[in-house]
Write a protein that holds these residues in place. Sequence first.
Motif, mmCIF file in Angstrom:
data_model
loop_
_atom_site.group_PDB
_atom_site.id
_atom_site.type_symbol
_atom_site.label_atom_id
_atom_site.label_comp_id
_atom_site.label_asym_id
_atom_site.label_seq_id
_atom_site.Cartn_x
_atom_site.Cartn_y
_atom_site.Cartn_z
ATOM 1 N N ASN A 76 39.794 41.162 50.817
ATOM 2 C CA ASN A 76 39.451 42.520 50.379
ATOM 3 C C ASN A 76 39.030 42.565 48.912
ATOM 4 O OD1 ASN A 76 40.297 44.172 52.859
ATOM 5 N ND2 ASN A 76 42.159 42.994 52.417
ATOM 6 N N ALA A 77 38.560 41.431 48.409
ATOM 7 C CA ALA A 77 38.223 41.340 46.985
ATOM 8 C C ALA A 77 37.215 42.403 46.560
ATOM 9 C CB ALA A 77 37.687 39.945 46.670
ATOM 10 N N GLY A 78 36.170 42.614 47.362
ATOM 11 C CA GLY A 78 35.143 43.587 46.995
ATOM 12 C C GLY A 78 35.691 44.992 46.887
ATOM 13 N N ILE A 79 36.493 45.394 47.844
ATOM 14 C CA ILE A 79 37.075 46.735 47.839
ATOM 15 C C ILE A 79 38.074 46.877 46.697
ATOM 16 C CG2 ILE A 79 38.535 48.335 49.141
ATOM 17 C CD1 ILE A 79 37.271 47.188 51.689
ATOM 18 N N LEU A 80 38.847 45.834 46.443
ATOM 19 C CA LEU A 80 39.819 45.884 45.356
ATOM 20 C C LEU A 80 39.130 45.999 43.994
ATOM 21 C CD1 LEU A 80 42.321 43.183 46.653
ATOM 22 C CD2 LEU A 80 42.673 45.663 46.577
ATOM 23 N N LYS A 81 37.999 45.326 43.837
ATOM 24 C CA LYS A 81 37.236 45.460 42.592
ATOM 25 C C LYS A 81 36.701 46.883 42.455
ATOM 26 C CE LYS A 81 35.634 40.646 42.307
ATOM 27 N NZ LYS A 81 34.432 39.768 42.426
ATOM 28 N N ALA A 82 36.219 47.424 43.570
ATOM 29 C CA ALA A 82 35.717 48.800 43.558
ATOM 30 C C ALA A 82 36.822 49.770 43.141
ATOM 31 C CB ALA A 82 35.176 49.174 44.941
ATOM 32 N N PHE A 83 37.994 49.573 43.725
ATOM 33 C CA PHE A 83 39.159 50.394 43.393
ATOM 34 C C PHE A 83 39.480 50.289 41.905
ATOM 35 C CE2 PHE A 83 43.813 50.045 42.734
ATOM 36 C CZ PHE A 83 44.194 51.342 43.013
ATOM 37 N N CYS A 84 39.448 49.072 41.394
ATOM 38 C CA CYS A 84 39.777 48.832 39.993
ATOM 39 C C CYS A 84 38.732 49.441 39.066
ATOM 40 C CB CYS A 84 39.901 47.329 39.749
ATOM 41 S SG CYS A 84 40.503 46.921 38.100
ATOM 42 N N TYR A 85 37.456 49.192 39.348
ATOM 43 C CA TYR A 85 36.394 49.709 38.489
ATOM 44 C C TYR A 85 36.330 51.227 38.514
ATOM 45 C CZ TYR A 85 34.163 45.304 37.123
ATOM 46 O OH TYR A 85 33.881 44.099 36.546
ATOM 47 N N TRP A 86 36.582 51.808 39.675
ATOM 48 C CA TRP A 86 36.544 53.273 39.735
ATOM 49 C C TRP A 86 37.650 53.872 38.861
ATOM 50 C CZ3 TRP A 86 33.155 56.759 40.890
ATOM 51 C CH2 TRP A 86 33.560 58.090 40.994
ATOM 52 N N ASN A 87 38.844 53.326 38.966
ATOM 53 C CA ASN A 87 39.937 53.805 38.123
ATOM 54 C C ASN A 87 39.668 53.542 36.648
ATOM 55 O OD1 ASN A 87 42.588 54.806 39.651
ATOM 56 N ND2 ASN A 87 41.598 53.265 40.931
ATOM 57 N N LEU A 88 39.065 52.400 36.340
ATOM 58 C CA LEU A 88 38.708 52.093 34.958
ATOM 59 C C LEU A 88 37.676 53.086 34.432
ATOM 60 C CD1 LEU A 88 38.704 50.294 32.427
ATOM 61 C CD2 LEU A 88 37.070 48.779 33.598
ATOM 62 N N ALA A 89 36.683 53.414 35.254
ATOM 63 C CA ALA A 89 35.663 54.379 34.839
ATOM 64 C C ALA A 89 36.286 55.739 34.548
ATOM 65 C CB ALA A 89 34.595 54.511 35.922
ATOM 66 N N ASP A 101 44.942 48.855 54.608
ATOM 67 C CA ASP A 101 46.371 48.691 54.885
ATOM 68 C C ASP A 101 46.647 47.320 55.507
ATOM 69 O OD1 ASP A 101 48.980 49.413 54.877
ATOM 70 O OD2 ASP A 101 48.872 50.714 56.637
ATOM 71 N N GLN A 102 47.872 46.852 55.338
ATOM 72 C CA GLN A 102 48.328 45.640 56.006
ATOM 73 C C GLN A 102 49.821 45.778 56.238
ATOM 74 O OE1 GLN A 102 46.425 41.969 55.022
ATOM 75 N NE2 GLN A 102 48.319 40.778 55.245
ATOM 76 N N THR A 103 50.229 45.589 57.458
ATOM 77 C CA THR A 103 51.586 45.925 57.894
ATOM 78 C C THR A 103 52.675 45.326 57.032
ATOM 79 O OG1 THR A 103 50.774 46.076 60.168
ATOM 80 C CG2 THR A 103 53.155 45.928 59.859
ATOM 81 N N ASN A 104 52.534 44.066 56.649
ATOM 82 C CA ASN A 104 53.631 43.386 55.955
ATOM 83 C C ASN A 104 53.576 43.520 54.438
ATOM 84 O OD1 ASN A 104 51.276 41.759 55.922
ATOM 85 N ND2 ASN A 104 52.510 39.961 55.378
ATOM 86 N N LEU A 105 52.615 44.295 53.911
ATOM 87 C CA LEU A 105 52.459 44.403 52.461
ATOM 88 C C LEU A 105 52.606 45.850 51.986
ATOM 89 C CD1 LEU A 105 49.381 42.046 51.873
ATOM 90 C CD2 LEU A 105 51.801 41.518 51.540
ATOM 91 N N PRO A 106 53.245 46.053 50.829
ATOM 92 C CA PRO A 106 53.415 47.402 50.275
ATOM 93 C C PRO A 106 52.156 47.849 49.510
ATOM 94 C CG PRO A 106 54.532 45.830 48.878
ATOM 95 C CD PRO A 106 53.970 45.032 50.034
#
Length: 367
Positions: free
Chosen positions: A181-194, A17-22
């Motif tokens: 957060n590049a590593g976590i974002l890639k993980a999020f993306c690859y998991w959804n892709l899988a 999470d980050q306060t100023n970002l949706p």
Amino acid sequence: MKILAFNCYLRLVNLPDQTNLPISRLAACFNNTVATYKFYWFLAIIGRVEQGETTISKHHLFAEMVAHSWFTVNYFHVSFGKQDKLQQAIERIRSTESLTIDASRAAIIQQLSSSTNSSTSKTLQHFDAEVPHRFLSPWFNASDKPLAYQYSQSFTNNCPYAVFKDHIKINPEWHVYLQNNAGILKAFCYWNLAMYLQTKNPNVPDIPNKLIRIPVRKNLTEQRRFWDIVIGELGSVDCIYTNSRLQVGAYAVEHFIPYAFVSHDLIWNLIPADQSFNSSKSDKLPILDQHFQPFFNLQNQAVEIIKYKAPKNKLLQDYLTLFPLLENQPLDQQKFLEQVQPLITIASNNGFEFLTRPMKTGQLSHT
């Protein structure tokens, strides 16, 4: 980065999470996905942001989409679905640009980014109408392309980038978040892709480990020792493909069902083979009528020898998922065939070719 590490996403549940970002809007990007475009688009953006870029050429991002998915399509033959144009683009570009299936991601990106071939440019440009503005649909209605461009350029609802004719510009408020957060974002993306690709390939094993090319395959030292014991005990064995005699130190350890499909090195799928033949076999499928019986005979001999000569050999455990009572019973030929035959059929349906023209359905041996 090993795909199995992406299971961290399961433990995280939510993106950082980050306060100023949706962030919730970002997490919704892959809802109702009907093609692979958004996954590979996002991976391409993250890669460029990691390098410090804030203004990124669309053409370069489209090239990265192709490069990221290249090995999954060309080597593992994972289907993206009949209507997915990215898979079709890869097949077209591979021929047009004379790129090999094992070309590196960097080589593919460089080739496509600098290509002057009009066919390649047209193929990549197709995605301009599909993904740059549509990815932003959680932030605003992106169905109207000109209006979506207008909304993005004023960073409406704090969207992550602005879309222009030939480039995108990263929202400064998002840049640090994407980098950190590049590593976590890639993980999020690859998991959804899988998860998405598993629905398109319900019978294909190990989809997560087919999304990234492993830089170096594991050696098969332990598996070779296993077969050294067997061949040493027998003196020699016949290659099931060429009938040539194989001796310790003069054979290749070969995947009966191609590694590119099963994505594992379990001993029940490995046999010794003629070295020159193994090189030419590549990821071709065996023909059950011709090859299963000698394959089974060799495996059956191997198990009995290892049970007697090296009963504590850990590779015997590889057989237990197929034969739980292995310690007290020999291999069951019919049960082995029932494990192997569907895998070969599915692999063939996914584009893997047979060694030679296969027999007609119904001629396959079930003995």
